[in-house]
Structure formats: C-alpha cells, structure tokens
Design an enzyme around this catalytic site. Structure first.
Site, PDB file in Angstrom:
ATOM      1  N   SER A 679      41.623  33.525  42.553  1.00 30.94           N
ATOM      2  CA  SER A 679      41.260  33.930  41.633  1.00 30.94           C
ATOM      3  C   SER A 679      40.689  33.568  40.541  1.00 30.94           C
ATOM      4  O   SER A 679      39.529  32.556  41.295  1.00 30.94           O
ATOM      5  CB  SER A 679      41.899  35.392  40.265  1.00 30.94           C
ATOM      6  N   ASP A 768      38.957  43.959  48.688  1.00 31.19           N
ATOM      7  CA  ASP A 768      39.101  43.603  46.797  1.00 31.19           C
ATOM      8  C   ASP A 768      37.832  44.796  45.914  1.00 31.19           C
ATOM      9  O   ASP A 768      36.529  43.861  45.746  1.00 31.19           O
ATOM     10  CB  ASP A 768      38.889  42.264  46.771  1.00 31.19           C
ATOM     11  N   HIS A 800      42.837  43.011  46.602  1.00 31.80           N
ATOM     12  CA  HIS A 800      42.631  41.627  45.294  1.00 31.80           C
ATOM     13  C   HIS A 800      43.911  40.130  45.823  1.00 31.80           C
ATOM     14  O   HIS A 800      43.532  39.169  45.139  1.00 31.80           O
ATOM     15  CB  HIS A 800      42.274  41.354  43.456  1.00 31.80           C
TER      16      HIS A 800
END
Length: 825
Positions: A679, A768, A800
C-alpha cells in the site's frame, strides 16, 4: 478490540515432504500449484507435459483460472529451493492466532474462553476453534499469588461459526452463522450442556450480520432476554420481467418460472472490504421467541454500528446507543479510515406495549464534535464514554491521534436536547521524551472496567503497544504494562480486578498470555505484578523455536536529517526503527542481508509485535529494519501531521536516513539491502528504487500506490490522494483539475521510473478497491518497456490486504525466493 491474524492447517505440515515425492493424487497437484509461483513451470521427468504449462494469473481456491497458458521452465535448483522454503514457511504459518478472550465468573471460580484460528490452506479459509480453562489462584501470599490456567485437553472446532458472544452472566452463548449464499442467517442460543434455541432469519428480514470489527456490534441486554446487533438491511426489490421481457407489476418470488430479475438502481457501498455491504441497520432479537425487530426511525443516510444497551433502570426507558456514519452524498472507503464524520446516537428500544407503527426519535448525543465512536457506559451507569477521531476528521488524515470523552447519562432515561461533552484525554501534539504520546486505541473491550470504575485499554506508545489504566473521575492515566518493556502488550479480558493480557515481541518470541494483578509496593504505591501462564497455547515446531531463539531485536532512534525544514517541534524529534537480527556472531564479521520493511498508511504503525511472515524471513538469514517514519501513529500529532503535503519526499528521506543510520552503526551490509512494503509502503518501495536506484539489490511491493494521478478516479478514497498531496482537505473534488493531476504525477513513483534498475516483485489483488490493480500494472508495464527485471503474481479473489491464507503463503514464499536470488543467500 481484538487483533485478528491467521494461519495454517496441520495436514499440510505433516505431508508436504511426501507430497513432493508423489504425483499420484489430486491433493499433490493442488499443493504444488499452491506452493510454486504461478508464472513458473515445474519440469519433471514423468510429468513434463502437465507441469511445463503454467498460468500467468494465480489460481483461486477452487483450483481453476481462465488465463492463457505460457511455457516457462524452472531449473531443478530453484525448484528445490521452493520445496525447502515452503516446508519452513508452513511451520511458521501453522502457528495459531488468538482472536478474542472472555473471562466468565461463577460460584466455582473463573473460567477463560479463548477463540483462536489457524489457516486451512487447502480450503483457503480460517479454521476457528475454542479453548477453555479453569482459573485457579493461590492466595497464600498477598502480593505474589500464583495463577494457574487448567486448560481443557483439546480445543473444540467451531465449524461454520461466524461469531460467538457469551451473555453477561456467562450462562448463555450466542453463536451466529452467516450464510455464504441467499440462505437464512442462523442464531443459536447454547446453555452449558446443550443447544436451547435455534432461529433462521430469512434474507427478507435482513442479510448477513456485520462482524467486521467496525460496524460490528452484538450486545446482550442486562436480563439476557434480547440481543441487539447490526445486519445488512434487505435490498430494495428489483424489477421483474417475464419470458417476453414484459415488466411484471408487484412483487414476485425469485423462483418464479418464466421470469427473470433485473438489476435495479445501483447502490453505493463502503469501499474496500465492504463489497456487497450497503446499508448496515439495527435489529433486536428476542432469544426466547426468535422474533426479530428492525429498529425504525434511523434514517437511511446513517449507517449504524457498535451498538450497546443503556443501563437498565426501573421505571425508565432503555435505549440502544450506537455509532453512526453519514453516507448520504458518497460512501467513501471506511476501512482504516477514521476521518469519516460519525456521531453517537441513541434511540429508545421498543417494548411490546409500544405502537409498532410509531418509531421513536433518534437523538444525536455528540452534535458539537465531528467524530464519536466506540460507546461504553461506565461501571455505575452514570457516564457514557466514547472515543473520537476528531483530529483525523478535522484535518483530513485517514488516521490520527484520538481523544476520549464522556457525557452524563440521565438516571431517569430522559435525554436532554443537548449534551455537555467533557474531555477526558485530549490530543497530544508534541510529547516529551518518555511521556504519554497520545491515544491510539481504535477500540475498547466490551466490558473494560475494574470494580472501582477504572478503565483498562491498550494503545500504541511509539513503536510498542501498551496497556493503560484511566481513573474516569480524576483523569489520572498510568501504565499497566511494565515501563521497561519493549514488547507489545494488548489487554484480552478482565478477571474482576485482574488483567489477562497477550504480550508479544518482534520475532524473538511467539505471543504469551500474562495475568496481571494490582499489588502495593513497600511504600504503599500500587503497581502490577505479572505472571506468565504456565502452559503456552501458542505451540511451535522445533525448527521454529530454534530459529526464534537465535534472534534479537532493539529499537533504534533515528535522527531527522532535515530539521531546518520542520514546521513543528514534534516533527524535529527522532523517529524509530525496529532492528531484528541474529544474536550469533558471524565468523567473517559480515552482516546478514537486510530487508527494509515499510508499513502502509502512511498513518499507521508497525509495532514491536510478533509477525509470522517477518519471523520466517528472519529465520532464513535476513536482518530486518522496520521503519516507523514520521507520519506513523504513536509519536504525537505534530510528527503525524508533518508528512501530508510531503509524501514522496519526507517519508522517502526518513527511510533512507534509517538505512544509512543502520549502515553507519555496522548493522547492515550496503551491498545486500532489499526493501518490502505494501500500500503506502509499496508507494515508498517503488519511490525508493527510483530515487535511490543503487541502494537496493531487490524489492517487493504488495498492492503499491504507483501513480496517484491514475488512482484518484477509481479508488474508494480519492480524498486521500488530495490530502496527502496538498496537506489539507480543501482541494478535494470529484473532478480533479489538470493542475491536480500534474501534482499527483510529480509526487508519484512513476515520475522516477526512468531511473529504476532494481529487480522488483509485484503482488497484486484483482478485487482491490483501494489501489486498483490497474495502478500496479501500469507501473509494471512501464518497467518491462524499459527492460527491467520484473516478476508479477496476481491473485484473482484478493482485495487490498492480500491476506487470504493461500495468498499470504504464496506471497511470502516468493518474496523469500526472490530476495535469496539477488542477495545470493
């Protein structure tokens, strides 16, 4: 709030070695596909035709995929490394995780119930089970009493159970089983020896019960006759057409022959991890009759969660108190985003004598503050306590320093028009060294009180997690976990005035359960005495135990390199990095290769706690440098707010400073440094290989942010793009200007792609919603265009977090092999 992790099935652990030698079973085929990377072939003398064709896209849990086949060979040495690494990784992944705990009191003493889980790799799901123990205490000495947990010989697997919630007395247990299709939701009421009641709630009443830890709220009333909870409100009826396509008036069954359902109006959802979740609503079930009541009067613009019952006073009305999030314009992503405005509401719970057609009004109890969640009533019922993320809501940071507040609760049950909110713990901007850095809780126990009304909670404190106590009257805050401990502590449950805690460290040790008792020292000052529960419930193999015993860790303080550019005092203070290494001295004096580990956010924190995945990397010969750069939680609000408007520069420089600091201390070999992040940690990873192209010999990025300009229009959190780029939330719009897009590109890793030469592994999830897969693919294709060394694994059913058991397992297996290749380990 319980911390939830996972991992793996014992059947795989005992049979992996055999399975690699036999190709006669479907199970063998399935495990080989799971363990080996999806872009590689496994040549075998007898099965070359079947194993020389591999798929580009990772297999889902059913063992099927639809991608085109490619022919890629795998040499025997690499195949052997995958086989060897997979065995050790599986032993780490098989360590169970403690999810929740309850202490139930009875005339015969206290009993502990512990909910745990492992990952079932073949099923690609978590296996849930329950452990129970009788607690005995030897009170022969006042200050040093011994505590023993007498565990049941075997756990009980909770097959198909979504949640279990004991009643306040401990005499009843509610088990909820959410359906995986359009079947009813099942509610079971168990007594000590049998199933007493079972109710099936059809989809026309409500959908699945929310168990996400955020909207989740399952609450027994005090007399244990009703349970309040949050579930998905039934969807509006969809249009129906007959076999000719003619619209059918009125309602019809889904099973009508010769008709079909249309799609109807699109409904907004709450983003990442909430696919299919649109309208959390409030319900109450009578545990005797099974009658379910949808609490009316709550506007559809409010999504409810975290419901609790008000104190039950004779002659006064009883209220349901809950947190509510407004989603009338757009439901921006909520997971990990505390900057969504929310409030504490109360609505009177209907009684049988009330008119069912007349809903009671909903009261907003926190109108004067922008955020209120996690409501809890004080032990005496006089106060309603709640957490607030007002610093996040008011600034725009997706997570920030929290505050704690209380309001008086009327004993007569008559709510006033306005409430006076009292600050109990305020936001800390610039903490002094060694002092309380602010509140970073995110959740409370369902019953967090000692008998004297003291609140017990867990909170991040720099790079650790600690247990705190708060006197609600005096406001005195003190540390319950040891002041000199660099381990992370988390409160699991309370046993009267004693604390049951889970304590864990960096990869030095698996978690332990500790039992804390308040005692008086010789001067009469209270302190806490901690006992280790004798029988550990986290069991490891000999290989894991041996590997962990040779590790050590310490927390490094890293000076800020550009103090003159800091606008606040708190931003000038050193940040921290957790360094994990072997405790054994190398004969040649050289350092092990280093993995720089970067958390996401940027406003989260990597605490000094056990991680199976990172412990595995440490055990195969890597040192780790886990960087809590400025912007992380746990260091005060000044440091946290210093990075918005400077992402891609300040956070990148902090990581480089931490790496240089480790090299200067002789803790790292500059020729063998790798970097791993997901991320925003992936954002930093891809920035670092562009801005410092000669620094890292290999990299791995999990669902990374690579181009904010292409992300902003398709992510569930477009406001994050504006806030982190500009440093405030005034620029946010659903229609970015050319100037916005230009800035987004300038601060993104893709702006440095021409300089990248580091071999990089990408791990991407196709569902995601936070950083959609197209973002990573654009960066990957640009790297391939310039001839860079790139490897990509794609997981078709992962979002995600990439945390489904097979995905987690395959990801870190490939990360290890990828780093080994370039570190020549």
């Amino acid at each position: 709030m319980a911390r939830i992790y996972t991992h793996s099935a014992l059947t795989c652990s005992t049979n992996l070695g055999f399975l690699f030698r036999s190709s006669s079973s479907h199970l063998h085929l399935h495990l080989r596909r799971l363990i080996f990377p999806t872009s590689l072939a496994l040549p075998h003398a007898k099965t070359q035709s079947s194993w020389s064709r591999r798929r580009v896209v990772a297999m889902d849990s059913s063992g099927t995929d639809s991608a085109k086949e490619v022919h890629v060979g795998l040499d025997s040495a690499t195949e052997e490394e995958y086989a060897t690494q997979s065995k050790l990784l599986q032993e780490f992944m098989s360590i169970p995780t403690l999810d929740k705990a309850w202490i139930l009191s009875s005339d015969s003493g206290s009993q502990a119930m512990v909910a745990m889980s492992q990952a079932n790799l073949l099923a690609n799901k978590r296996r849930k089970f329950m452990l129970s123990a009788l607690i005995s205490k030897d009170e022969t000495t006042s200050n040093q009493s011994s505590v023993n947990f007498h565990w049941a010989p075997f756990p009980v697997e909770m097959t198909g159970a979504s949640a279990f919630v004991p009643s306040p007395s401990g005499l009843k247990l509610l088990v909820i089983r959410n359906p995986e299709n359009e079947s009813p939701t099942k509610f079971e009421i168990w007594s000590s020896s049998q199933l007493d009641k079972e109710f099936h709630i059809p989809q026309k009443v409500h959908g699945s019960v929310y168990l996400d830890g955020w909207f989740e709220g399952i609450s027994w009333n005090s007399d244990e006759t009703r349970v309040a909870y949050v579930a998905e409100e039934p969807s509006p009826p969809k249009p129906t057409f007959d076999h000719l396509g003619y619209y059918k008036k009125g309602t019809s069954s889904d099973k009508d022959i010769g008709s079909w359902k249309g799609q109807g109006d699109w409904e907004d959802e709450w983003g990442e991890a909430y696919a299919g979740k649109k309208q959390p609503a409030l319900f109450v079930i009578d545990v005797d009759s099974g009658e379910v009541e949808h609490i009316k009067g709550v506007p559809r613009s409010i999504s409810v969660g975290q419901v609790v019952w008000s104190p039950n006073s004779k002659g006064s009305a009883q209220y349901l108190v809950f947190a509510g999030w407004l989603g009338d314009k757009r439901k921006l992503g909520l997971k990990h985003c505390y900057n969504r405005p929310c409030a504490i509401y109360a609505v009177r719970c209907p009684e049988p004598k009330d008119d069912a057609n007349e809903p009671f009004p909903v009261h907003n109890l926190t109108k004067s503050i922008s955020s209120g969640f996690c409501p809890r009533f004080s032990k005496d019922g006089k106060f309603l306590l709640f957490l607030s993320a007002k610093a996040a809501v008011d600034s725009g940071a997706h997570c920030s320093t929290e505050s704690l507040h209380k309001i008086s609760w009327p004993s007569d049950g008559k709510l006033p028009e306005s409430t006076n909110i009292v600050d109990v713990i305020e936001v800390v901007n610039c903490p002094d060294d060694g002092c309380f850095p602010g509140l970073y809780v995110t959740g409370l126990l369902s019953d967090p009180w000692l008998s004297d009304g003291t609140l017990i909670l867990s909170s991040y404190w720099r790079s650790c997690r600690v247990i705190l106590s708060l006197n609600l009257i005096s406001g005195e805050l003190s540390r319950v976990s040891p002041n000199d401990s660099d381990f992370s502590w988390s409160v699991l449950a309370l046993d009267g005035d004693n604390v049951v805690a889970e304590v864990s460290s960096s990869p030095v040790s698996v978690p332990e359960i500790k039992y804390g008792k308040k005692v008086l020292d010789p001067s009469g000052k209270p302190s806490w005495h901690w006992s280790t529960i004798q029988k550990p419930i986290f069991k490891c193999s000999e290989k894991v135990t041996s590997g962990l015993s040779s590790l050590q860790f310490k927390i490094l303080k890293v000076p800020v390199s550009n103090v003159s550019e800091c606008l606040t005092e708190g931003a000038k203070r050193p940040f921290e990095a957790i360094y994990i290494s072997s405790s054994e001295t190398k004969e040649n004096g050289k350092c092990d290769p280093l993995v720089v580990v970067l958390h996401g956010g940027p406003h989260t924190v990597a605490p000094c706690s056990f991680s199976k995945q990172l412990a595995y990397l440490s055990s195969i010969g890597y040192s780790l440098l886990i960087v809590n750069y400025r912007g992380s939680l746990g260091f005060g609000e000044d440091a946290l707010q210093s990075v918005p408007g400077k992402i891609g520069s300040q956070d990148v420089n902090d990581v480089l400073s931490a790496v240089d600091h480790a090299v200067e201390m002789g803790l790292a070999d500059p020729s063998r440094i790798t970097v791993l992040g997901g991320s925003h940690g992936g954002f930093l990873t891809t920035h670092l290989i562009g801005q410092a192209p000669d620094k890292f010999v290999a990299a791995a990025a999990r669902n990374p942010v690579c181009n904010i300009a292409s992300m902003v229009g398709i992510t569930d959190i477009p406001d994050w793009c504006f806030f982190e780029a500009y440093g405030d939330q005034t620029h946010y719009t659903e229609a970015p200007s050319p100037e916005d897009m230009s800035l987004f590109h300038q601060i993104s890793p893709i702006s440095h792609i021409s300089k990248v030469k580091t071999p990089t592994l990408f791990l991407l999830g196709t569902v995601d919603l936070r950083v959609p897969i197209s973002n990573g693919f654009q960066y990957v294709r640009a790297l391939k265009e310039k001839g860079a060394d790139v490897k990509v694994l794609v997981f078709p059913n992962d979002n995600h977090s990439l945390d489904r058991p097979q995905t987690d397992y395959e990801s870190f297996l490939n990360i290890a092999v990828w780093f080994n290749k370039y570190c020549k380990l």
